[in-house]
Scaffold this motif. Structure first.
Motif, PDB file in Angstrom:
ATOM      1  N   ALA A  60      -0.303   7.633   1.576  1.00 44.67           N
ATOM      2  CA  ALA A  60       1.284   6.989   0.623  1.00 44.67           C
ATOM      3  C   ALA A  60       1.301   5.479   1.856  1.00 44.67           C
ATOM      4  O   ALA A  60       2.419   4.963   0.043  1.00 44.67           O
ATOM      5  CB  ALA A  60       2.280   7.568   0.721  1.00 44.67           C
ATOM      6  N   ALA A  61       0.579   4.995   2.554  1.00 45.61           N
ATOM      7  CA  ALA A  61       1.619   3.552   3.252  1.00 45.61           C
ATOM      8  C   ALA A  61       0.148   3.061   3.468  1.00 45.61           C
ATOM      9  O   ALA A  61      -0.877   3.682   3.487  1.00 45.61           O
ATOM     10  CB  ALA A  61       2.141   4.318   4.210  1.00 45.61           C
ATOM     11  N   LEU A  62       0.293   1.328   3.113  1.00 47.76           N
ATOM     12  CA  LEU A  62      -0.321   0.610   3.062  1.00 47.76           C
ATOM     13  C   LEU A  62      -1.085   0.485   4.875  1.00 47.76           C
ATOM     14  O   LEU A  62      -0.331   1.253   5.881  1.00 47.76           O
ATOM     15  CB  LEU A  62      -0.090  -0.704   3.475  1.00 47.76           C
ATOM     16  CG  LEU A  62      -0.098  -1.075   2.017  1.00 47.76           C
ATOM     17  CD1 LEU A  62       0.743  -3.081   2.231  1.00 47.76           C
ATOM     18  CD2 LEU A  62      -2.030  -1.403   1.677  1.00 47.76           C
ATOM     19  N   ARG A  63      -2.706   0.018   5.548  1.00 50.42           N
ATOM     20  CA  ARG A  63      -2.299  -0.255   6.717  1.00 50.42           C
ATOM     21  C   ARG A  63      -2.243  -1.791   6.866  1.00 50.42           C
ATOM     22  O   ARG A  63      -3.484  -2.301   6.311  1.00 50.42           O
ATOM     23  CB  ARG A  63      -3.344   0.699   7.330  1.00 50.42           C
ATOM     24  CG  ARG A  63      -3.970   1.622   6.991  1.00 50.42           C
ATOM     25  CD  ARG A  63      -5.541   2.474   7.323  1.00 50.42           C
ATOM     26  NE  ARG A  63      -5.435   3.810   7.165  1.00 50.42           N
ATOM     27  CZ  ARG A  63      -6.264   5.016   7.948  1.00 50.42           C
ATOM     28  NH1 ARG A  63      -6.521   4.024   9.199  1.00 50.42           N
ATOM     29  NH2 ARG A  63      -6.524   5.535   7.129  1.00 50.42           N
ATOM     30  N   SER A  64      -1.935  -1.710   8.223  1.00 50.34           N
ATOM     31  CA  SER A  64      -1.837  -3.274   8.535  1.00 50.34           C
ATOM     32  C   SER A  64      -3.315  -3.840   8.533  1.00 50.34           C
ATOM     33  O   SER A  64      -3.105  -5.214   8.141  1.00 50.34           O
ATOM     34  CB  SER A  64      -1.238  -3.378   9.931  1.00 50.34           C
ATOM     35  OG  SER A  64       0.408  -2.719   9.476  1.00 50.34           O
ATOM     36  N   GLU A  65      -3.969  -2.829   9.394  1.00 51.25           N
ATOM     37  CA  GLU A  65      -5.387  -3.515   9.518  1.00 51.25           C
ATOM     38  C   GLU A  65      -6.709  -3.861   7.955  1.00 51.25           C
ATOM     39  O   GLU A  65      -7.049  -4.909   7.617  1.00 51.25           O
ATOM     40  CB  GLU A  65      -6.368  -2.912  10.034  1.00 51.25           C
ATOM     41  CG  GLU A  65      -7.097  -1.530   9.773  1.00 51.25           C
ATOM     42  CD  GLU A  65      -5.968  -0.185  10.314  1.00 51.25           C
ATOM     43  OE1 GLU A  65      -4.769  -0.356  10.245  1.00 51.25           O
ATOM     44  OE2 GLU A  65      -6.385   1.223  10.421  1.00 51.25           O
ATOM     45  N   ASP A  66      -5.772  -3.203   7.008  1.00 51.85           N
ATOM     46  CA  ASP A  66      -6.349  -3.450   5.493  1.00 51.85           C
ATOM     47  C   ASP A  66      -5.722  -4.698   5.223  1.00 51.85           C
ATOM     48  O   ASP A  66      -5.989  -4.984   4.057  1.00 51.85           O
ATOM     49  CB  ASP A  66      -5.963  -2.455   4.597  1.00 51.85           C
ATOM     50  CG  ASP A  66      -7.127  -0.776   4.807  1.00 51.85           C
ATOM     51  OD1 ASP A  66      -7.518  -0.856   5.514  1.00 51.85           O
ATOM     52  OD2 ASP A  66      -6.550  -0.296   4.547  1.00 51.85           O
ATOM     53  N   VAL A  67      -4.738  -4.659   5.535  1.00 52.53           N
ATOM     54  CA  VAL A  67      -3.973  -6.027   5.093  1.00 52.53           C
ATOM     55  C   VAL A  67      -4.606  -7.372   5.176  1.00 52.53           C
ATOM     56  O   VAL A  67      -5.307  -8.400   5.015  1.00 52.53           O
ATOM     57  CB  VAL A  67      -2.779  -6.491   5.449  1.00 52.53           C
ATOM     58  CG1 VAL A  67      -1.980  -7.875   4.706  1.00 52.53           C
ATOM     59  CG2 VAL A  67      -1.559  -5.206   4.614  1.00 52.53           C
ATOM     60  N   VAL A  68      -4.572  -7.006   6.967  1.00 52.22           N
ATOM     61  CA  VAL A  68      -5.514  -8.222   7.504  1.00 52.22           C
ATOM     62  C   VAL A  68      -7.103  -8.807   6.910  1.00 52.22           C
ATOM     63  O   VAL A  68      -7.269  -9.274   6.369  1.00 52.22           O
ATOM     64  CB  VAL A  68      -5.369  -7.341   9.611  1.00 52.22           C
ATOM     65  CG1 VAL A  68      -6.149  -8.642   9.862  1.00 52.22           C
ATOM     66  CG2 VAL A  68      -4.084  -7.619   9.733  1.00 52.22           C
ATOM     67  N   ALA A  69      -7.899  -7.434   6.508  1.00 52.06           N
ATOM     68  CA  ALA A  69      -9.099  -6.906   6.303  1.00 52.06           C
ATOM     69  C   ALA A  69      -9.014  -8.346   4.917  1.00 52.06           C
ATOM     70  O   ALA A  69     -10.024  -8.992   4.589  1.00 52.06           O
ATOM     71  CB  ALA A  69      -9.319  -5.937   6.247  1.00 52.06           C
ATOM     72  N   TYR A  70      -8.067  -7.954   4.114  1.00 48.58           N
ATOM     73  CA  TYR A  70      -7.879  -8.191   2.464  1.00 48.58           C
ATOM     74  C   TYR A  70      -7.810 -10.327   3.285  1.00 48.58           C
ATOM     75  O   TYR A  70      -8.373 -11.094   2.316  1.00 48.58           O
ATOM     76  CB  TYR A  70      -6.596  -8.134   2.169  1.00 48.58           C
ATOM     77  CG  TYR A  70      -6.715  -8.774   0.718  1.00 48.58           C
ATOM     78  CD1 TYR A  70      -7.333  -8.391   0.023  1.00 48.58           C
ATOM     79  CD2 TYR A  70      -5.717  -9.514   0.353  1.00 48.58           C
ATOM     80  CE1 TYR A  70      -7.524  -8.653  -1.723  1.00 48.58           C
ATOM     81  CE2 TYR A  70      -5.534 -10.417  -0.533  1.00 48.58           C
ATOM     82  CZ  TYR A  70      -6.718  -9.874  -1.821  1.00 48.58           C
ATOM     83  OH  TYR A  70      -6.430 -11.158  -3.093  1.00 48.58           O
ATOM     84  N   LEU A  71      -6.722 -10.603   3.762  1.00 46.17           N
ATOM     85  CA  LEU A  71      -7.047 -11.926   4.534  1.00 46.17           C
ATOM     86  C   LEU A  71      -7.438 -12.480   4.592  1.00 46.17           C
ATOM     87  O   LEU A  71      -8.351 -13.696   4.441  1.00 46.17           O
ATOM     88  CB  LEU A  71      -5.435 -12.288   4.892  1.00 46.17           C
ATOM     89  CG  LEU A  71      -4.288 -11.085   4.287  1.00 46.17           C
ATOM     90  CD1 LEU A  71      -3.119 -11.512   5.601  1.00 46.17           C
ATOM     91  CD2 LEU A  71      -3.386 -12.645   3.475  1.00 46.17           C
ATOM     92  N   ALA A  72      -8.819 -12.072   5.718  1.00 49.38           N
ATOM     93  CA  ALA A  72      -9.976 -12.335   6.306  1.00 49.38           C
ATOM     94  C   ALA A  72     -10.813 -12.558   4.941  1.00 49.38           C
ATOM     95  O   ALA A  72     -11.153 -13.431   4.850  1.00 49.38           O
ATOM     96  CB  ALA A  72     -10.631 -11.164   7.010  1.00 49.38           C
ATOM     97  N   GLU A  73     -10.950 -12.116   4.023  1.00 50.02           N
ATOM     98  CA  GLU A  73     -12.191 -12.047   3.243  1.00 50.02           C
ATOM     99  C   GLU A  73     -11.419 -12.992   1.694  1.00 50.02           C
ATOM    100  O   GLU A  73     -11.976 -13.456   1.160  1.00 50.02           O
ATOM    101  CB  GLU A  73     -11.818 -10.112   1.999  1.00 50.02           C
ATOM    102  CG  GLU A  73     -13.490 -10.394   1.623  1.00 50.02           C
ATOM    103  CD  GLU A  73     -13.757  -8.993   0.871  1.00 50.02           C
ATOM    104  OE1 GLU A  73     -14.869  -8.914  -0.150  1.00 50.02           O
ATOM    105  OE2 GLU A  73     -13.271  -8.497   2.223  1.00 50.02           O
TER     106      GLU A  73
END
Ligand SMILES: *Cc1c(COP(=O)(O)O)cnc(C)c1O
Length: 430
Positions: free
Chosen positions: A168-181
């Protein structure tokens, strides 16, 4: 009968209140009545309660206006000309900023737009805005209209990050991974530090660093974070942020918002800004010059002279937060929310409901969101309030939000909320 409804639990709640290291400041607020007593108020994430001292505070400004009229600008007990400067120190402490990085002005969505004028600088190669799929609608509308204003298709330019499948919630590490890519296409990241729906607290420093590493500007919406969690905007390096003051900050419906601009941008004359007479250096404001004399502070983003009656409420609220301090409030908030979580887990066990807020205390603020399956939460909320005096907030279709506010919520309130929720879930609707 559930455990939460047994008397032992109520006694335990009362003991927790009596033994807590931070005494409640409940008596300093107007609590809505219920029956012969008081409600248990869990909607402070939507509209905070009124401080009892506010009426007298507003009276002081009304008296100055009545007695001094225009001279109140310079001769009032808190001169209106420089009134906003009184808020700088406490507002800065609230969000972890330097005093000159913050200003109280306008309302939240207005501030989002004014700051995007400066910090959304799209180019054909880099024009996307990254938000969360569960962004508050006003933020979504704001970024879509900014993209369109610059000539881009909002459906293409606004990227909505989704939580992982089944979460139900975003994970900060997934936001970081999106930005890296994909960060090379992102012009602006705009996320809620605490999400209004799930209650999740994102890792502001890590996401800001990842945005910057990708070359994007990073702004934060602190509507549900200010007065709720400890923030360190300056150290995190956030480019900008904005927040409202009527949720955890108790400054009254539609009251003035805050804005933060990081020190490194304050003297940057190349940043586009919209201007008005409150943008200019106050020392020369009345020389009636045709062009702005810039100031190197967040005040440069102000446009108009501020509404003092509203600002008086924000000042009083900030003074109250300053008196207790965010570290002590956050510590109490963690205790209250953990207790509420344990009670709600008992209530949800065997009933069609579950907490969807992250379980790690460091990944959430005060709020717990409860998803109720197969039932309309509107009537449920109504019954909680009318029959049990428990104010919670419904986000249709199926989420209840409960936010114990550490200034005025008690462990006993948490006990009442859990007992009431168990009762209405068992009864079904009338
Ligand atoms: C409450 C809230 C708003 C409200 O915006 P206003 O401009 O104050 O009406 C906007 N964004 C978020 C994330 C909110 O939680």
């Amino acid at each position: 009968m559930s455990l939460a409804r047994q008397p032992g639990h109520e006694r335990h709640a009362l003991e927790l209140d009596a033994g807590d290291p931070l005494p409640t400041r409940r008596a300093e607020f107007h609590i809505p009545p219920h029956g012969g007593g008081e409600a248990a108020y869990f909607a402070g994430n939507s509209l905070g309660l009124q401080p009892r001292a506010l009426r007298a505070r507003l009276g002081e400004e009304l008296d100055d206006w009545a007695g001094l009229a225009v001279e109140g600008h310079l001769e009032g007990r808190r001169p209106w000309f420089s009134y906003h400067e009184l808020l700088r120190g406490p507002a800065a402490r609230l969000v972890g900023a330097l005093p000159r990085e913050v200003v109280v002005m306008n309302s939240l969505t207005v501030n989002l737009h004014l700051l995007m004028v400066s910090f959304y600088r799209p180019t054909p190669e880099r024009h996307t805005i990254l938000i969360e799929d569960a962004a508050f609608p006003s933020d979504s509308y704001a970024v879509r209209s900014q993209a369109a204003f610059h000539g881009y298709d909002p459906d293409e330019a606004v990227i909505r990050l989704m939580p992982r499948e089944g979460e139900a919630a975003l994970r900060s590490e997934d936001v970081v991974a999106y930005l890296a890519e994909h960060g090379h296409k992102v012009a602006l990241v705009l996320l809620g530090a605490v999400n209004y729906y799930s209650g999740e607290l994102l890792d502001v420093a890590a996401i800001t660093a990842a945005g910057h590493a990708a070359g994007a500007a990073v702004g934060w919406d602190l509507a549900h974070a200010a007065g709720n969690v400890e923030l360190r905007l300056h150290d995190a390096g956030a480019d900008w942020a904005a927040w409202c003051s009527y949720k955890y900050l108790n400054a009254g419906p539609g009251s003035l918002a805050g804005a933060f601009v990081h020190e490194r941008h304050l003297a940057d004359r190349s940043l586009p800004k919209l201007a008005g007479w409150w943008s200019t250096d106050p020392a020369t404001r009345f020389q009636m010059a045709p062009a702005v004399s810039p100031v190197d502070s967040a005040d440069a983003w102000q446009l108009s002279n501020p509404p003092i009656l509203s600002m008086a409420a924000v000042l009083l609220s900030l003074e109250m937060f300053d008196q207790t301090g965010m570290p002590a409030l956050r510590a109490k908030s963690l205790r209250l929310t953990a207790y509420l979580e344990a009670l709600l887990d008992e209530v949800c066990a065997g009933r069609p409901a579950r907490i969807v807020t992250p379980r790690e205390p460091g990944r959430r603020g005060a709020q717990l969101s409860v998803r109720v399956h197969g039932r309309d939460v509107g009537p449920l909320t109504e019954r909680l309030r009318r029959e049990h005096g428990v104010f919670v907030d419904a986000r249709r279709p199926d989420v209840l939000r409960l936010a114990p506010a550490p200034l005025y919520s008690t462990f006993h309130d948490c006990w009442r909320a859990a007992a009431a929720l168990a009762a209405v879930l068992d009864d079904g609707w009338r």
